[in-house]
Write an enzyme that holds these catalytic residues in place. Structure first.
Site, PDB file in Angstrom:
ATOM      1  N   SER A  29      35.366  43.357  41.897  1.00  0.00           N
ATOM      2  CA  SER A  29      36.033  42.797  40.713  1.00  0.00           C
ATOM      3  C   SER A  29      35.453  43.703  39.507  1.00  0.00           C
ATOM      4  CB  SER A  29      35.455  41.309  40.584  1.00  0.00           C
ATOM      5  OG  SER A  29      34.062  41.552  39.901  1.00  0.00           O
ATOM      6  N   LYS A  30      36.242  43.346  38.450  1.00  0.00           N
ATOM      7  CA  LYS A  30      35.883  44.271  37.490  1.00  0.00           C
ATOM      8  C   LYS A  30      34.717  44.285  36.734  1.00  0.00           C
ATOM      9  CE  LYS A  30      38.851  41.514  34.196  1.00  0.00           C
ATOM     10  NZ  LYS A  30      40.151  41.377  33.955  1.00  0.00           N
ATOM     11  N   ARG A  31      34.069  42.922  36.822  1.00  0.00           N
ATOM     12  CA  ARG A  31      32.918  42.862  36.281  1.00  0.00           C
ATOM     13  C   ARG A  31      31.791  43.881  36.621  1.00  0.00           C
ATOM     14  NH1 ARG A  31      34.572  37.992  35.164  1.00  0.00           N
ATOM     15  NH2 ARG A  31      35.154  37.653  37.225  1.00  0.00           N
ATOM     16  N   ARG A  32      32.018  44.242  38.093  1.00  0.00           N
ATOM     17  CA  ARG A  32      31.043  45.217  38.606  1.00  0.00           C
ATOM     18  C   ARG A  32      31.473  46.675  38.589  1.00  0.00           C
ATOM     19  NH1 ARG A  32      27.890  42.817  42.893  1.00  0.00           N
ATOM     20  NH2 ARG A  32      27.220  44.926  43.002  1.00  0.00           N
TER      21      ARG A  32
ATOM     22  N   LYS B 138      30.581  48.597  29.219  1.00  0.00           N
ATOM     23  CA  LYS B 138      29.632  47.929  30.171  1.00  0.00           C
ATOM     24  C   LYS B 138      28.585  48.938  30.501  1.00  0.00           C
ATOM     25  CE  LYS B 138      32.188  47.063  33.532  1.00  0.00           C
ATOM     26  NZ  LYS B 138      33.102  46.824  34.795  1.00  0.00           N
TER      27      LYS B 138
END
Ligand code: GLU
Length: 490
Positions: A255-258, A472
């Site tokens: 996922s784009k969070r990671r 990020k």
């Protein structure tokens, strides 16, 4: 069925940045079509009108083209079973929904969103899986008519058998059995008259003569609904293959969070499409060590849909980097390399737009790399010290701005200079800060320097996925700095 009859599709929903998972499924379908001398089709599934945008649709087409996955039929090239965009097919689905209702397999449901929410909350509270409780299942025909005539909003839901299980064969999972009890009475037609994904998907796969549906494993649980819909309509379902999702090294869902997950991130950072396809294609074939580098032609030859596994495809960026390096060194000629570099620099007009912004801000052309080089870079290698230089702003403040911006910029529907400026102004208001205090940390996070090209334009040129990744990285760097401070002070 003759081999030439194989028809497969990729059916993306244009609701976000094109995802590497879409390229992965598209590549499988593409190779499957090639293997069987069949046809690979692109269909845009934009039944979710609130989240689908023309910008994202264009990006999906561009991204899949960049991957080299050409489709024989699609919204841009047409074909015998068009249109290939579901919003252009609205007029087609009603008749199928009607047929299902007329045969007693579907029913009108007048439950309001508030009632449904209450129902689900109650089910969740008692530890049950939320699903429709059947309140409108047995309404009398006269009542339905009267309520519809009175203009009460309603949806159409499908009926689900009360007991037993749906048994089917999946090309990857083998024989699957899913109890009907776990299947919801799916909405087929929304209150606004648009079909849901399930209804449109089944009707379109039928009308577009799709023979094999290969898609992500997250759709496996939807197969019972789809098989039932085919049955209700008296149609033969296609064959199903559910591919394991790509995962991070720790097995969590990609996922784009990671990790960056947008195809555009990888093209912006200068990965070659050959390397990305090579990397994704290795999930579908068995190879010996030393054989990793493979062209699309070789992938086609070795492709074996029979030997897929459920173990999960690990998205190992280091392996992708390694393959990309090999492709740059061994896969293309010197001339081709230069051409690729120039092409890459000009992608999305990055070079042109950057130069336009730089013209009034330099004294010598040789100032360019320092001023505009960030438009071409990957990781900027920032540390907390870069942010400590901002006057009258603590690292805590920097972190708050970076985090809020990272989250809130996701809300932008169309990514451009004006929308970015508007959102950042709104963020500064919400945070009760001056715009300047929001912009300063972002300047550094995005460009690596406090003297640079205008921020909003730069962010527009870099694109969402690169900006997201830089924010990020900046957040990680600042957090590390704060931890160090804590250690030193404590
Ligand atoms: N529109 C669906 C998606 O975005 C397609 C799923 C399917 O292939 O049936 O993944």
């Amino acid at each position: 069925m003759s081999e030439t009859g194989v028809r497969v599709r990729i059916a993306p929903s244009p609701t976000g940045e094109p995802h590497v998972g879409t390229a992965y499924i598209a590549l499988f379908n593409y190779l499957f079509a090639k293997k069987h001398n069949g046809t690979f089709i692109l269909r845009i599934e934009d039944t979710d009108a609130t989240r689908s945008t023309p910008e994202f649709e264009q990006k999906v087409l561009d991204a899949l083209k960049w991957c080299g996955l050409e489709w024989a039929e699609g919204p841009d090239v047409g074909g015998p079973y068009g249109p290939y965009r579901q919003s252009d097919r609205k007029h087609i689905y009603g008749e199928y929904v009607e047929k299902i209702v007329a045969a007693g397999h579907g029913f009108r449901c007048f439950c309001t969103p508030e009632r449904l929410e209450e129902m689900r909350a109650g089910q969740r509270a008692s530890g049950k899986q939320p699903k429709y409780d059947g309140k409108c299942l047995n309404l009398k025909a006269e009542e339905v008519k009267a309520r519809m005539d009175a203009g009460e909003p309603s949806v159409v839901r499908m009926k689900i058998p009360a007991e037993g299980a749906c048994e089917f064969h999946d090309g990857v999972y083998g024989d699957v059995s899913i109890p009907w009890e776990s299947v919801d009475m799916q909405v087929l037609l929304k209150a606004d008259g648009m079909p849901t994904y399930h209804m449109a998907n089944v009707v379109d796969d039928h009308l577009m003569k799709i023979t094999h549906v290969a898609r992500g494993e997250e759709w496996l649980a939807s197969v019972p609904k789809h098989i039932l819909l085919y049955q209700y309509l008296g149609l033969e379902p296609p064959k199903f293959m559910h591919l394991s999702l790509m995962r991070n090294a720790d097995k969590s869902k990609l996922s784009k969070r990671r990790n960056p997950t947008s195809i555009s991130y990888y093209s912006a950072l200068g990965y070659l499409p050959e390397a990305l396809m090579n990397f994704l294609g290795l999930f579908f074939i068995q190879i010996a060590e030393g054989e990793e580098m493979m062209s699309m032609e070789q992938l086609k030859e070795k492709f074996d849909p029979e030997s897929l596994n459920k173990a999960g495809a690990i998205f190992d960026i280091q392996k992708l980097d390694w393959l990309n390096g090999r492709w740059l060194r061994e896969g293309i000629s010197e001339g081709e390399f230069v051409a690729r570099v120039l092409n890459w620099a000009q992608e999305n007009d990055r070079f042109m737009e950057g130069m336009k912004l730089a013209q009034s801000r330099i004294e010598r052309l040789s100032d360019l790399p320092d001023l505009a080089g960030f438009l071409l870079k990957g990781d900027l290698g920032l540390t907390a010290d870069n942010f400590r230089r901002i006057k009258k702003t603590s690292l805590e403040d920097v972190l708050a701005v970076l985090q809020t911006s990272h989250d809130d910029l996701e809300k932008i529907f169309e990514w451009n200079t004006a929308s970015i400026e508007e959102e950042l102004r709104a963020i500064s208001e919400r945070m009760e800060k001056k715009l300047r205090d929001v912009v300063a940390p972002l300047f550094i996070a995005v460009s690596g320097s406090s003297r640079s090209l205008p921020l909003f334009d730069s962010m527009a040129i870099l694109g969402r996925s690169v900006v997201r990744q830089r924010l990020k990285q900046a957040i990680t760097a600042v957090k590390l700095g704060l931890e160090e401070d804590k250690k030193n002070n404590g």
